[in-house]
Scaffold this motif. Structure first.
Motif, PDB file in Angstrom:
ATOM      1  N   UNK A  46      -4.809  12.153  -4.598  1.00  0.00           N
ATOM      2  CA  UNK A  46      -5.153  10.816  -5.058  1.00  0.00           C
ATOM      3  C   UNK A  46      -5.186   9.892  -3.844  1.00  0.00           C
ATOM      4  N   UNK A  47      -6.353   9.325  -3.577  1.00  0.00           N
ATOM      5  CA  UNK A  47      -6.465   8.417  -2.450  1.00  0.00           C
ATOM      6  C   UNK A  47      -5.887   7.046  -2.783  1.00  0.00           C
ATOM      7  N   UNK A  48      -6.035   6.594  -4.024  1.00  0.00           N
ATOM      8  CA  UNK A  48      -5.510   5.306  -4.472  1.00  0.00           C
ATOM      9  C   UNK A  48      -4.227   5.558  -5.248  1.00  0.00           C
ATOM     10  N   UNK A  49      -3.062   5.286  -4.624  1.00  0.00           N
ATOM     11  CA  UNK A  49      -1.785   5.655  -5.206  1.00  0.00           C
ATOM     12  C   UNK A  49      -1.008   4.424  -5.647  1.00  0.00           C
ATOM     13  N   UNK A  57       7.046  -4.228  -7.466  1.00  0.00           N
ATOM     14  CA  UNK A  57       6.487  -3.858  -8.761  1.00  0.00           C
ATOM     15  C   UNK A  57       5.475  -2.738  -8.555  1.00  0.00           C
ATOM     16  N   UNK A  58       5.348  -1.788  -9.493  1.00  0.00           N
ATOM     17  CA  UNK A  58       4.361  -0.708  -9.329  1.00  0.00           C
ATOM     18  C   UNK A  58       2.947  -1.279  -9.210  1.00  0.00           C
ATOM     19  N   UNK A  59       2.295  -1.002  -8.078  1.00  0.00           N
ATOM     20  CA  UNK A  59       0.982  -1.576  -7.784  1.00  0.00           C
ATOM     21  C   UNK A  59       0.126  -0.539  -7.089  1.00  0.00           C
ATOM     22  N   UNK A  60      -1.161  -0.497  -7.418  1.00  0.00           N
ATOM     23  CA  UNK A  60      -2.080   0.387  -6.719  1.00  0.00           C
ATOM     24  C   UNK A  60      -2.243  -0.064  -5.270  1.00  0.00           C
ATOM     25  N   UNK A  61      -2.396   0.907  -4.373  1.00  0.00           N
ATOM     26  CA  UNK A  61      -2.600   0.560  -2.961  1.00  0.00           C
ATOM     27  C   UNK A  61      -3.855  -0.283  -2.771  1.00  0.00           C
ATOM     28  N   UNK A  62      -4.843  -0.143  -3.657  1.00  0.00           N
ATOM     29  CA  UNK A  62      -6.071  -0.922  -3.553  1.00  0.00           C
ATOM     30  C   UNK A  62      -5.873  -2.384  -3.916  1.00  0.00           C
ATOM     31  N   UNK A  63      -4.683  -2.761  -4.431  1.00  0.00           N
ATOM     32  CA  UNK A  63      -4.371  -4.154  -4.737  1.00  0.00           C
ATOM     33  C   UNK A  63      -3.304  -4.741  -3.819  1.00  0.00           C
ATOM     34  N   UNK A  64      -2.833  -3.950  -2.847  1.00  0.00           N
ATOM     35  CA  UNK A  64      -1.810  -4.417  -1.920  1.00  0.00           C
ATOM     36  C   UNK A  64      -2.481  -5.142  -0.749  1.00  0.00           C
TER      37      UNK A  64
END
Length: 644
Positions: A46-49, A57-64
């Motif tokens: 999974x590239x987007x973890x 908070x649990x967040x996708x790397x694409x939103x960090x």
């Protein structure tokens, strides 16, 4: 039979080629039986973890907003028999110095900062020696870890407080996520008579999960002294052994209430080279680890969590031989931490508020004071430290833009109040493209050695402070994620020579790109770093900071099938200086590593890792004219059997 290095290297290469041939044959045979293996149990890329370190908070790397990296459990399988330092030195943007082989003293550098300025957490609990300020990641076994999250840059300071100017590294123990009941056993063997045995058991039902792991790691090591210009060291092999354990327990008390417990522990012994021929068998005993308990209440609008934990870092050094025995120094760090935090669904976005209490204690033996020109045994009894903190944050992950803002205040019993903040935003002007920027302040508290070490103390020291600006452009679509990040940091009040007179300027560029095309994985990383001493009154003004290479890069290619995978990687590190005067330069080097695994049977997996395939001769540390050796071509292979 005794082989020369060239002969033994050739012999090792033949063994490796033979082993790879066997793995290939077995992989082909195993592929024919792929239908007997449950696809849900196979590695998934999974590239987007999902990460939690960057925002709590649990967040996708694409939103960090900040640059992040996740090393998951599947990737950690490539590091059987190795420590967390071995994992980190293979990552883009991280370089290390080390005084020998496994278990020896090491330091790592990230974004121009050394490990004292990068906060390390184990399941949310601070982990480091508060005498030196450095975490003993060289002692933590990778096989007891579920995943590692790396947050680059200073945005973590306003979330976690002191010591996060350069970033945050959080280690999650096994048991933090249990998918199903199972028992696994691993045995492994490698170069220098290195062996590892371990077993992990996990139980799971509708309301509870339990994970318990234990392993034993031992190696004869190699001679860590490449030369001995300054001291007459005992040039012998330096062994390392450790017993490691992890525990994870989670229980759902009701639909809204849950509780849990986690722990990671290592008991190790490292052979060291003590100066002089009087102490040829010097060694150190270390006990390191962390434990954490929590209770969590969840409603449709809020998640409230109360946690308490403790970490330890205990070191006792011994110098002994058959004629003389001298009990060495002792340093015993204990950190206790309690935290209450709530995440509130603010529609839109999430608000986080919380309070934290931290107690830091150091119990040390008498130490040698050299400040008068001769060694004098002196009592070292530093004061305890208590930190009370409050923090608030806001995060919004939207289809077209992302926002993050945090503010934190720390009240420290030794130096008073310190506040930090960060703000960041990103927009998506095109499909798959994201452009963003952030600004963050950070600080590092003085270590207990800085404040209290006899002959070199200054109890009036202030924290080091930093101001960091970061911009990035990212492309994330389909089978690839690429990111270009630029950063600029001013650091003031650097501690050196018992004063806060130091200044530094750090700027750099980081490029990462990860791709997946069918069964092929490939990627690269490149880092340009300009880290300079900007202390105007210093004779070392405008010199490079030590052990900071200007250029470093990583490239890899992998191939993955349901029953086997293989990865070839190369990491290059540029020239760097080992002294503040920039008179001693360590040569550049490139390491080529190979790793792979294959299912010999549905429940039996074989792993092989070969490091330094080209037998590169390089040095990671030079201290007072003594160069510390590194290993040539070396391997570690293991078998893991799973009972489901």
């Amino acid at each position: 039979m005794v082989l020369s290095r060239s002969s033994s290297t050739a012999y090792l290469r033949l063994c490796i080629l033979s082993a790879l041939g066997v793995l290939t044959i077995n992989a082909t045979a195993a592929t024919n039986d792929a239908n007997v293996i449950n696809d849900d149990e196979l590695p998934k890329v999974e590239l987007d973890k999902i990460v939690v370190t960057a925002t709590r908070t649990p967040t996708k790397t694409s939103n960090i907003i900040a640059q992040t990296r996740v090393i998951d459990s599947e990737e950690l399988q490539r590091y059987q028999g190795q420590t967390v330092v071995d994992v980190l030195k293979s990552q883009s943007g991280i370089n290390i110095s080390q005084s020998g082989g496994m278990g020896t003293i090491s330091n790592f550098y990230m974004r121009g900062y050394d490990s004292k300025q990068v906060l390390v957490l184990i399941d949310g609990i601070r982990y480091s020696s508060i005498s030196t300020g450095t975490p003993s990641l060289n002692l933590l076994s990778a096989d007891q870890i579920d995943r590692i999250e790396i947050l680059y840059g200073a945005s973590g300071s306003s979330i976690y407080g002191s010591d996060a100017m350069g970033g945050v590294i959080q280690i999650f123990t096994k048991g933090s996520r249990v998918d199903q009941s199972n028992v696994s056993t691993t045995i492994g063997y490698g170069s220098h008579n290195h062996y590892q045995v371990g077993v992990t058991g996990q139980l799971k039902n509708d309301t509870s999960s339990l994970s318990l792991g234990v392993s034993r790691n031992k190696t004869d090591g190699f001679n860590a002294i490449a030369n001995s210009n300054a001291f007459d060291y005992n040039a012998d092999d330096d062994g390392f052994e450790s017993t490691n354990a992890s525990l994870g327990l989670q229980h759902k008390l009701s639909d809204s209430l849950s509780t849990g417990l986690s722990a990671l522990y290592s008991d190790s012994t490292t052979d060291i080279d003590s100066a002089g021929i009087l102490f040829p068998n010097a060694y150190s005993d270390q006990k390191n680890g962390s434990a954490n308990a929590f209770i969590q209440h969840q409603t449709p609008l809020t998640i409230t969590k109360l946690s308490y934990g403790q970490s330890i870092d205990k070191l006792t050094s011994h110098d002994n031989n058959s004629i003389n025995y001298q009990e060495g120094s002792k340093f015993d760090t204990t950190q206790e931490q309690a935290r209450l935090e709530s995440q509130i669904n603010a529609q839109p976005g999430t608000v986080t508020v919380g309070a934290e209490w931290l107690s830091q204690k150091l119990d040390a033996s008498d130490v040698l004071d050299f400040s008068s020109g001769s060694a004098a045994q002196t009592a070292y009894r530093p004061d305890d430290r208590t930190v009370k903190s409050a923090f608030v944050g806001y995060q919004l992950a939207d289809t077209y833009y992302d926002l993050q803002a945090n503010y934190r205040v720390d009240d420290n019993s030794q130096y008073g109040n310190e506040s930090t903040y960060n703000v960041g935003a990103a927009v998506r002007p095109l499909d798959g493209m994201r452009i963003g920027a952030s600004y963050a302040t950070g600080f590092r508290a003085p270590t207990f050695n800085d404040l209290y070490y006899p002959g070199y103390s200054n109890p009036d020291l202030k924290p080091e402070t930093s101001k960091n600006t970061e911009v990035f452009v990212e492309y994330n679509k389909g089978n690839q994620i690429s990111r270009l990040t630029g950063y600029h940091t001013d650091v003031e009040d650097l501690i050196g020579g018992n004063t806060n007179t130091g200044e530094a300027k750090i700027k750099g560029i980081s490029l990462t790109s990860d791709w997946r095309m069918d069964s092929f994985l490939f990627g690269l990383g490149y880092d340009y770093l300009d880290a300079k001493n900007k202390t105007a009154s210093s004779s070392n003004y405008n010199n490079d900071l030590v052990y900071r290479p200007q250029n470093s890069g990583l490239i890899y290619i992998g191939y993955q099938q349901p029953t086997f995978n293989v990865r070839l990687e190369a990491k290059h590190t540029d020239d760097r200086f080992s002294d503040v005067a920039n008179q001693t330069k360590l040569d550049s080097y490139t390491l080529v590593n190979l790793s792979g695994s294959v299912y010999l049977a549905p429940n039996l997996r074989a792993n092989l890792r070969v490091d330094n395939l080209t037998d590169e001769d390089y040095t990671l540390s030079n201290q007072f004219g003594t160069e510390y050796a590194t290993d040539g071509i070396n391997y570690f292979t293991s078998l893991t059997y799973n009972w489901f």
